[in-house]
Design an enzyme around this catalytic site. Structure first.
Site, PDB file in Angstrom:
ATOM      1  N   ASP A   1      26.358  28.873  19.646  1.00  0.00           N
ATOM      2  CA  ASP A   1      26.097  29.519  18.416  1.00  0.00           C
ATOM      3  C   ASP A   1      24.864  29.847  18.025  1.00  0.00           C
ATOM      4  OD1 ASP A   1      27.077  30.965  16.225  1.00  0.00           O
ATOM      5  OD2 ASP A   1      26.900  28.891  14.715  1.00  0.00           O
TER       6      ASP A   1
ATOM      7  N   HIS B   1      26.993  33.651  15.192  1.00  0.00           N
ATOM      8  CA  HIS B   1      27.933  33.979  14.384  1.00  0.00           C
ATOM      9  C   HIS B   1      27.343  35.164  13.137  1.00  0.00           C
ATOM     10  CE1 HIS B   1      27.103  30.399  11.715  1.00  0.00           C
ATOM     11  NE2 HIS B   1      27.163  31.457  11.032  1.00  0.00           N
TER      12      HIS B   1
ATOM     13  N   LEU C   1      24.465  36.743  28.920  1.00  0.00           N
ATOM     14  CA  LEU C   1      25.449  36.124  28.268  1.00  0.00           C
ATOM     15  C   LEU C   1      25.183  34.428  28.503  1.00  0.00           C
ATOM     16  CD1 LEU C   1      28.636  37.956  28.012  1.00  0.00           C
ATOM     17  CD2 LEU C   1      27.500  37.191  26.360  1.00  0.00           C
TER      18      LEU C   1
ATOM     19  N   GLY D   1      24.752  32.128   4.475  1.00  0.00           N
ATOM     20  CA  GLY D   1      23.426  32.793   4.456  1.00  0.00           C
ATOM     21  C   GLY D   1      22.248  32.314   5.118  1.00  0.00           C
ATOM     22  N   ASN D   2      22.438  30.812   4.760  1.00  0.00           N
ATOM     23  CA  ASN D   2      21.313  30.154   5.617  1.00  0.00           C
ATOM     24  C   ASN D   2      21.415  30.153   7.024  1.00  0.00           C
ATOM     25  OD1 ASN D   2      20.861  28.173   3.094  1.00  0.00           O
ATOM     26  ND2 ASN D   2      18.913  28.390   4.058  1.00  0.00           N
ATOM     27  N   SER D   3      22.385  30.634   7.782  1.00  0.00           N
ATOM     28  CA  SER D   3      22.927  30.413   9.291  1.00  0.00           C
ATOM     29  C   SER D   3      21.601  31.171   9.887  1.00  0.00           C
ATOM     30  CB  SER D   3      24.156  31.155   9.273  1.00  0.00           C
ATOM     31  OG  SER D   3      25.273  30.168   9.042  1.00  0.00           O
TER      32      SER D   3
END
Lengths: 374, 603
Positions: free
Chosen positions: B126, B95, B259, B206-208
């Site tokens: 993710d 994401h 993928l 933002g830590n993602s």
């Protein structure tokens, strides 16, 4: 055995005192000044002994061990709720091996079946023994034996600000079945009288609580255990409340002394469960609503008559209306209506839900006047 | 000490603050006076163990900071990443990179910006893999064994919360592991956080994609999600990281520019009234069905991990890539049964491509800055003229259906090819001959040449014309195509993977599915080959030796499984020690090799 050995020894001491930044407190400082020395000697020497013996024989449990031991005594509770902001779950603390549990008194317990899931995944139906409405504390009982349980006793002295704590709770309902509850680390920030509210209602408890530097104010956290670095229970996470002054959500815990006093009061029957004897009340006559005379223990709150030109008359309240809710609180007795009005502050909007000829009608009575106790 | 406590509040400046009551001001004035008259130079002796631990912690954090990537996805926000190899591979969240498309910019704590290219995507988990370009000596962190992580372990996150790192130096937030083996539900079929690590270190938007590190600075997870409730999208003490063991399972597939898809058993499970986890529904087309699993069977363990709750089942399955074969233990009528099941994908490739094209909304998620984003060219969308790819990125990007970035599939296939060639050494390209005894009794002789493959068994002789289609007759009978598997093996060794039909790099899988190492110590490379009417998956170990060929002559039937025990270490191009040939749950034969040649000496 092998694992235990690994966890002990050098690692335990380093973990407890060094590796965690919140543990590396300047209290271990030694001064050359004689005054400082006098003050610090009784602290530093035991500390050094502890450090040495810790390295040698692993006397001190590691934080991991403390958590693993204590988390077994925290249970997951499921009851009424599940609506938008009313979660149907919270936490509880086992306080006796025979299955006695303390938790917060909340809407979750307004259920015929309170499900209790132990750390090992076993599921029980919990019985509500009683409620201390002032402390918003509840005692539950499950039919079990030989369970791991906290010894709940008043602290010799309050844990001072800076005391390291671990909060154990099923916040956000993250853990299910035999999954372990959440552990968070933090410190005691202060011990101060609680000044908090829930919605417009003031929290009934006014005694001292631990304010925690730890984000515990989350769904599911209420009823969780707060332990110190040695695994001793020092408090229970309270309801989700906001500060009266600032409106911010409070991270706080009811101290062990209050847990003892509250559960003893419940178990000895010295607190009335419902309605709370000491809860403030407000007479609906001051709004112009005259209810059926309070002749029974549980008189249903039927409106008997309406004073002309009163707020009740203007709002359209009518005789024979049955009041079923005051604001968000459901009421089943006349006493409960008076209490529900009593927790509102003067000026707070008064909204009632009534049943009239089989349909629900919302009545807006305007601001609550300053009132006398009935 | 008192002085140092006051300083952060601004020293005398605090006295001017209008927020302070007169009473507070008086107290502060007294404190200030005490500080002024107190002896200034108080020597503080700190226990050396404390100082040592502090120094160690500072060093660990500094090392980890150097591996943190601030990912900037153009106008569409950004997030964090963590470098896992010196040549610039960095893990992050799907994401985070999804809005960026193929090209993005990665900033490191050295203050430099690097072009970065999208390599692989795993939307279900993710996870995304990107590669920073321009160096082969990037600082990197290693993946720890996340199954060894315990509740209460100290940990820290390094990342770019609220995109604060304008100087590219990451923010560090420390905490403890609040819970292990957590399950967080997916959004639809993607962004599932299975078997994740819960932390109370602050995880903010933002830590993602940033790393979660243990006390030794090893990666135990990639942060990507948090529980938010009533206070907006900021940390409230519950963040979640994708476990390093899950990341490792998918790293090969991601490096192959694919993928990636997660696994499904082809069956759903439910809790029975007595707490057992039982199969509530099962697809008859699934491998689990073929292995004999049926509705109401109790699942005891999966992939070597006990299953006591539905969550535990989903936790195990959610960490496994599509296509892996894993052991399952189940109980029926009190009898314990074991089987090896081949896991199918949660999605079809078309579904995955559609998901990648559509994009991901963050899962409960730390989404960067919260502003609506313009979507750049993604793998599901052709890179449009609106955003030209930078030169450096264009050189390492190749679009191909079913892949995130086909360029990297070729890179990985070539790497495996080099290993195979090195293991082959100087052997000639003549016929392969293998002789020996069958464990079941009798002798065998196998000969595979460019034109024909022949096997002599006590039950008879089988022959396969290797110049035509290999699926004509799965011989020897009952093996499912053992001769064809040998032919594929020989071609891969002699001609190299690039020259054999359509051969791509698939990822990694455990060398022996019966005993899976959760820490991934047993992962080997897997190639996928489609040639002459058959499909095969070929496992190649770290020494470049082919250790397994699974060969399908028909996609709906059980494949022939040729498990090869390679020559002992040190014997370059030596003969394999043995073959174990299986089909489904049936052992076809055990071939103990005692003579022969793999092509003879070089001409």
């Amino acid at each position: 055995m092998k694992k235990g050995a690994k966890k002990g020894g050098e690692k335990s001491v380093r973990n407890l005192f060094c590796e965690l930044p919140w543990l590396a407190m300047p209290a271990k400082a030694v001064s050359t000044s004689p005054t400082w020395k006098r003050f610090l000697t009784p602290f530093v020497i035991p500390f050094l002994i502890l450090l040495i013996t810790g390295i040698a024989v692993a006397a001190e449990p590691s934080p991991q061990e403390v958590i693993a031991h204590a988390a077994r005594k925290v249970v997951k509770l499921y009851g009424a709720g599940g609506l938008s902001s009313l979660e149907g779950y919270q936490s509880g603390i086992l306080v006796a091996p025979d299955g006695r549990i303390i938790t917060v008194a909340s809407t979750v317990l307004d259920s015929d079946e309170i499900d209790c899931v132990l750390d090992d995944g076993r599921r029980f139906v919990a019985k509500l023994v009683g409620i201390d409405p002032r402390r918003e504390l509840a005692v539950l009982q499950i039919e079990a034996a030989d369970l791991p349980a906290f010894a709940v006793m008043p602290e010799d002295e309050p844990s001072p600000p800076g005391t390291r704590i671990i909060a154990l709770s099923n916040m956000f309902g993250v853990a299910v079945g035999d999954e372990r509850v959440t552990a968070q680390r933090g410190v005691v920030a202060a011990r101060v009288p609680l000044e908090a509210r829930r919605g417009a209602a003031e929290a009934p408890f006014r005694g001292s609580v631990y304010v925690l530097d730890c984000t515990t104010n989350n769904p599911g956290s209420p009823g969780g255990a707060v332990i110190n670095a040695r695994g001793r229970l020092i408090g229970m996470l309270g309801k989700e409340l906001r500060s009266t002054d600032s409106g911010i959500w409070l991270n706080y815990a009811l101290p062990a002394s209050e847990l003892v006093a509250g559960s003893e009061a419940i178990l000895t029957g010295t607190v009335a469960t419902t309605p709370a004897a000491d809860a403030p009340r407000f007479d609906p006559r001051l709004l112009g609503a005259i209810l059926m005379p309070d002749l029974l223990d549980r008189t249903p709150p039927f409106v008997e008559s309406i004073a002309p030109a009163s707020p009740a008359a203007r709002a359209g309240l009518r005789p024979d209306d049955l009041v079923i809710a005051v604001g968000p609180r459901s009421v089943t007795t006349r006493a409960a209506v008076e209490q529900a009005l009593g927790v509102l502050a003067p000026g707070d909007p008064v909204k009632m839900t009534v049943i009239r000829a089989g349909t629900l009608v919302e009545i807006d009575l305007g601001p609550r006047p300053r009132g006398a106790t009935p | 000490m008192i002085f140092s406590l006051l300083t952060p509040f601004g020293g005398t400046g605090a006295l001017r603050s209008c927020l302070l009551t007169p009473c507070d001001c008086l107290r502060l004035a007294i404190l200030a006076a005490v500080v002024l008259i107190a002896p200034r130079a108080v020597a503080i002796d700190v226990d050396p163990a404390v100082l040592e631990a502090e120094a160690k912690r500072v060093a660990v954090i500094e090392r980890a900071s150097a591996t943190a990537v601030a990912i900037f996805a153009g106008d569409s926000g950004g997030g964090s990443g963590v470098l896992v190899s010196p040549d610039g591979y960095a893990l992050t969240n799907f994401h985070v990179v999804e809005p960026a498309g193929v090209a993005m910019t990665g900033g490191l704590s050295d203050g430099r910006l690097y072009d970065a290219v999208l390599v692989g995507l795993d939307p279900t988990g993710d996870v995304a893999l990107v590669k920073l370009l321009g160096r082969d000596d990037f600082p990197f962190a290693v993946l720890a064994d996340s199954d060894a992580v315990e509740q209460g372990d100290w940990c820290f996150a390094a990342g770019n919360p609220f995109l604060l790192a304008t100087d590219l130096v990451p923010s560090i937030s420390a905490g403890i592991v609040s819970g292990t083996h957590r399950y967080q539900f997916p959004a639809g079929t993607i962004l599932e956080y299975a078997d994740c690590i819960q932390v109370d270190a602050a995880i903010n938007p933002g830590n993602s994609g940033g790393g979660l590190f243990d006390a030794a600075g090893r990666i135990i997870g990639v942060n990507g999600r948090a529980s938010f409730e009533k206070r907006g999208r900021v940390n409230v003490g519950a963040g979640y990281a994708i476990s390093s063991n899950q990341l490792r399972n998918f790293l090969g597939c991601l490096k192959g520019g694919r993928l990636c898809d997660h696994a499904t058993l082809g069956a759903t499970v439910a809790s029975a009234a007595d707490g057992r986890v039982v199969i509530s529904d099962i697809l008859e087309s699934s491998d689990a069905w073929r292995r004999g699993l049926r509705i109401d069977d109790e699942i005891v363990s999966l992939a070597g991990r006990p299953v006591r709750t539905v969550n535990a089942f989903k936790n195990v399955l959610g960490t496994l890539p599509s296509g892996w074969q894993v052991p399952i233990v189940y109980r029926r009528n009190g009898r314990r049964e074991e089987a090896l099941v081949r896991l199918a994908g949660v999605h079809t490739q078309a579904e995955l491509a559609a998901i990648v094209g559509r994009g991901a909304e963050p899962p409960d998620g730390p989404r960067e800055d919260g502003t609506p984003r313009e979507r750049g060219p993604g793998p599901g969308r052709k890179p449009g003229p609106a955003r030209e790819l930078p030169e450096a990125v264009r050189a390492v990007y190749e679009a191909r259906p079913g892949f995130t970035n086909y360029h990297f599939n070729v890179v990985e296939r070539d790497r495996v090819s080099r290993g195979i060639a090195a293991a082959r050494g100087t052997a000639g390209k003549g016929p392969w001959v293998l002789e020996g005894k069958l464990d079941e009794g009798g002798e065998f002789r196998i000969e595979v040449s460019d034109s024909v493959a022949v096997i002599d068994l006590p039950t008879g002789t089988s022959e396969l014309d290797t110049t035509g289609e290999l699926d004509a007759s799965p011989v020897p009978p009952g093996s499912g195509g053992m001769l064809a598997a040998l032919v594929v093996w020989r071609r891969l060794v002699n001609d190299g993977p690039a020259a054999v039909g359509r051969t791509t790099y698939l990822g990694t899988a455990p060398v022996d599915p019966r005993q899976i190492d959760p820490a991934g110590g047993d992962l080997v490379d897997v190639l996928e080959t489609a040639v002459a009417g058959i499909e095969a998956r070929v496992a190649v170990d770290l020494r470049g030796q082919i250790v397994r060929v699974d060969l399908w002559t028909s996609p709906d039937a059980d494949p022939c499984e040729l498990r090869i025990t390679p020559a002992k270490a040190g014997e370059t191009a030596g003969l394999p020690q043995r073959f174990d040939v299986w089909r489904g749950a049936e052992r076809f034969g055990t071939f103990l090799i005692d003579g022969g040649t793999l092509g003879g000496a070089a001409p």
